[in-house]
Design a protein around this motif. Structure first.
Motif, PDB file in Angstrom:
ATOM      1  N   ARG A 140      38.695  39.778  21.631  1.00 23.68           N
ATOM      2  CA  ARG A 140      39.331  41.073  21.790  1.00 23.68           C
ATOM      3  C   ARG A 140      39.552  41.414  23.260  1.00 23.68           C
ATOM      4  O   ARG A 140      38.870  40.908  24.126  1.00 23.68           O
ATOM      5  CB  ARG A 140      38.467  42.155  21.147  1.00 23.68           C
ATOM      6  CG  ARG A 140      38.283  41.988  19.664  1.00 23.68           C
ATOM      7  CD  ARG A 140      37.426  43.106  19.082  1.00 23.68           C
ATOM      8  NE  ARG A 140      37.294  42.995  17.638  1.00 23.68           N
ATOM      9  CZ  ARG A 140      36.606  43.851  16.898  1.00 23.68           C
ATOM     10  NH1 ARG A 140      36.001  44.880  17.470  1.00 23.68           N
ATOM     11  NH2 ARG A 140      36.532  43.685  15.602  1.00 23.68           N
ATOM     12  N   SER A 141      40.495  42.276  23.477  1.00 24.26           N
ATOM     13  CA  SER A 141      40.720  42.871  24.798  1.00 24.26           C
ATOM     14  C   SER A 141      41.125  41.858  25.857  1.00 24.26           C
ATOM     15  O   SER A 141      40.805  42.029  27.041  1.00 24.26           O
ATOM     16  CB  SER A 141      39.473  43.634  25.269  1.00 24.26           C
ATOM     17  OG  SER A 141      39.079  44.607  24.338  1.00 24.26           O
ATOM     18  N   PHE A 142      41.841  40.817  25.444  1.00 27.48           N
ATOM     19  CA  PHE A 142      42.270  39.798  26.404  1.00 27.48           C
ATOM     20  C   PHE A 142      43.031  40.427  27.562  1.00 27.48           C
ATOM     21  O   PHE A 142      42.914  39.985  28.698  1.00 27.48           O
ATOM     22  CB  PHE A 142      43.138  38.754  25.703  1.00 27.48           C
ATOM     23  CG  PHE A 142      43.758  37.755  26.639  1.00 27.48           C
ATOM     24  CD1 PHE A 142      45.084  37.885  27.048  1.00 27.48           C
ATOM     25  CD2 PHE A 142      43.022  36.686  27.104  1.00 27.48           C
ATOM     26  CE1 PHE A 142      45.654  36.961  27.895  1.00 27.48           C
ATOM     27  CE2 PHE A 142      43.586  35.756  27.968  1.00 27.48           C
ATOM     28  CZ  PHE A 142      44.904  35.888  28.363  1.00 27.48           C
ATOM     29  N   SER A 143      43.802  41.414  27.336  1.00 23.97           N
ATOM     30  CA  SER A 143      44.632  41.988  28.397  1.00 23.97           C
ATOM     31  C   SER A 143      43.796  42.556  29.548  1.00 23.97           C
ATOM     32  O   SER A 143      44.294  42.728  30.657  1.00 23.97           O
ATOM     33  CB  SER A 143      45.560  43.065  27.837  1.00 23.97           C
ATOM     34  OG  SER A 143      44.807  44.128  27.287  1.00 23.97           O
ATOM     35  N   TRP A 144      42.540  42.821  29.299  1.00 24.05           N
ATOM     36  CA  TRP A 144      41.663  43.371  30.329  1.00 24.05           C
ATOM     37  C   TRP A 144      40.929  42.280  31.117  1.00 24.05           C
ATOM     38  O   TRP A 144      40.288  42.574  32.120  1.00 24.05           O
ATOM     39  CB  TRP A 144      40.626  44.309  29.707  1.00 24.05           C
ATOM     40  CG  TRP A 144      41.233  45.552  29.159  1.00 24.05           C
ATOM     41  CD1 TRP A 144      41.551  45.810  27.868  1.00 24.05           C
ATOM     42  CD2 TRP A 144      41.620  46.716  29.900  1.00 24.05           C
ATOM     43  NE1 TRP A 144      42.109  47.068  27.745  1.00 24.05           N
ATOM     44  CE2 TRP A 144      42.157  47.645  28.970  1.00 24.05           C
ATOM     45  CE3 TRP A 144      41.550  47.065  31.256  1.00 24.05           C
ATOM     46  CZ2 TRP A 144      42.621  48.900  29.361  1.00 24.05           C
ATOM     47  CZ3 TRP A 144      42.009  48.317  31.637  1.00 24.05           C
ATOM     48  CH2 TRP A 144      42.543  49.215  30.690  1.00 24.05           C
TER      49      TRP A 144
ATOM     50  N   SER B  76      46.115  43.243  35.849  1.00 19.75           N
ATOM     51  CA  SER B  76      47.367  43.888  36.273  1.00 19.75           C
ATOM     52  C   SER B  76      48.343  42.890  36.885  1.00 19.75           C
ATOM     53  O   SER B  76      49.235  43.272  37.653  1.00 19.75           O
ATOM     54  CB  SER B  76      47.060  45.010  37.260  1.00 19.75           C
ATOM     55  OG  SER B  76      46.272  44.540  38.327  1.00 19.75           O
ATOM     56  N   ASP B  77      48.134  41.592  36.569  1.00 21.50           N
ATOM     57  CA  ASP B  77      49.048  40.515  36.971  1.00 21.50           C
ATOM     58  C   ASP B  77      49.055  40.230  38.467  1.00 21.50           C
ATOM     59  O   ASP B  77      50.006  39.635  38.971  1.00 21.50           O
ATOM     60  CB  ASP B  77      50.474  40.788  36.496  1.00 21.50           C
ATOM     61  CG  ASP B  77      50.632  40.571  35.004  1.00 21.50           C
ATOM     62  OD1 ASP B  77      51.661  40.984  34.449  1.00 21.50           O
ATOM     63  OD2 ASP B  77      49.697  40.005  34.391  1.00 21.50           O
TER      64      ASP B  77
ATOM     65  N   PHE C 155      52.112  26.210  42.727  1.00 17.99           N
ATOM     66  CA  PHE C 155      51.550  26.574  41.429  1.00 17.99           C
ATOM     67  C   PHE C 155      51.772  28.069  41.185  1.00 17.99           C
ATOM     68  O   PHE C 155      51.714  28.872  42.126  1.00 17.99           O
ATOM     69  CB  PHE C 155      50.048  26.291  41.386  1.00 17.99           C
ATOM     70  CG  PHE C 155      49.659  24.834  41.356  1.00 17.99           C
ATOM     71  CD1 PHE C 155      50.578  23.819  41.607  1.00 17.99           C
ATOM     72  CD2 PHE C 155      48.354  24.470  41.066  1.00 17.99           C
ATOM     73  CE1 PHE C 155      50.219  22.488  41.568  1.00 17.99           C
ATOM     74  CE2 PHE C 155      47.962  23.145  41.026  1.00 17.99           C
ATOM     75  CZ  PHE C 155      48.895  22.150  41.287  1.00 17.99           C
ATOM     76  N   THR C 156      51.968  28.409  39.919  1.00 19.79           N
ATOM     77  CA  THR C 156      52.155  29.802  39.529  1.00 19.79           C
ATOM     78  C   THR C 156      51.355  30.093  38.271  1.00 19.79           C
ATOM     79  O   THR C 156      51.477  29.369  37.271  1.00 19.79           O
ATOM     80  CB  THR C 156      53.634  30.110  39.263  1.00 19.79           C
ATOM     81  OG1 THR C 156      54.419  29.787  40.415  1.00 19.79           O
ATOM     82  CG2 THR C 156      53.820  31.584  38.922  1.00 19.79           C
TER      83      THR C 156
ATOM     84  N   ASN D 132      49.980  38.618  27.364  1.00 19.81           N
ATOM     85  CA  ASN D 132      48.885  39.286  26.644  1.00 19.81           C
ATOM     86  C   ASN D 132      49.152  39.384  25.151  1.00 19.81           C
ATOM     87  O   ASN D 132      48.215  39.424  24.351  1.00 19.81           O
ATOM     88  CB  ASN D 132      48.647  40.674  27.233  1.00 19.81           C
ATOM     89  CG  ASN D 132      48.073  40.601  28.637  1.00 19.81           C
ATOM     90  OD1 ASN D 132      47.370  39.652  28.998  1.00 19.81           O
ATOM     91  ND2 ASN D 132      48.383  41.603  29.443  1.00 19.81           N
ATOM     92  N   ALA D 133      50.406  39.417  24.764  1.00 15.30           N
ATOM     93  CA  ALA D 133      50.733  39.477  23.337  1.00 15.30           C
ATOM     94  C   ALA D 133      50.303  38.191  22.628  1.00 15.30           C
ATOM     95  O   ALA D 133      50.048  38.206  21.419  1.00 15.30           O
ATOM     96  CB  ALA D 133      52.220  39.712  23.155  1.00 15.30           C
TER      97      ALA D 133
END
Length: 117
Positions: free
Chosen positions: A27-31, A54-55, A67-68, A73-74
């Motif tokens: 859960r909460s991968f975006s964080w 926040s990328d 490298f990039t 997040n989806a």
């Protein structure tokens, strides 16, 4: 239970490109703060780069401009796009996740990248 699974490694000629993928469960991968590390034979594990929730990205000097790191997040996925590969980029590449504890507490099993000169 958090799991990280890398894929996309392989053999490529010097000057070529590869894109590594790290698929995360949990859960909460975006964080999460995510990072890539690598370890060459006979050497210590080396930090490659990181991406924040926040990328915001940061890279070690040896890969800057080549490298990039990005994330989707989806899809609970982080990527490592590697261009202009060099023989010295040959290593086992790992992704790691900081789920909020301030340290990389979860690691994948690694994917091998071999660059032939």
């Amino acid at each position: 239970q958090v799991q990280l699974v890398e894929s996309g490694g392989g053999l490529v000629q010097a000057g070529g490109s590869l894109r590594l993928t790290c698929a995360a469960s949990g859960r909460s991968f975006s964080w999460w703060r995510m990072a890539w590390f690598r370890q060459a034979p006979g050497k210590e594990r080396e930090f490659v780069g990181t991406i924040s929730s926040s990328d915001i990205t940061y890279y070690t000097d040896s890969v800057k401009g080549r490298f990039t790191i990005s994330r989707d997040n989806a899809k609970n996925t982080v990527y490592l796009q590697m261009d202009s590969l060099k023989a010295e980029d040959t290593a086992l590449y790992y992704c790691a996740g900081d789920t909020g504890r301030g340290t990389y507490d979860y690691w994948g099993q690694g994917t091998q990248v071999t660059v032939s000169s």
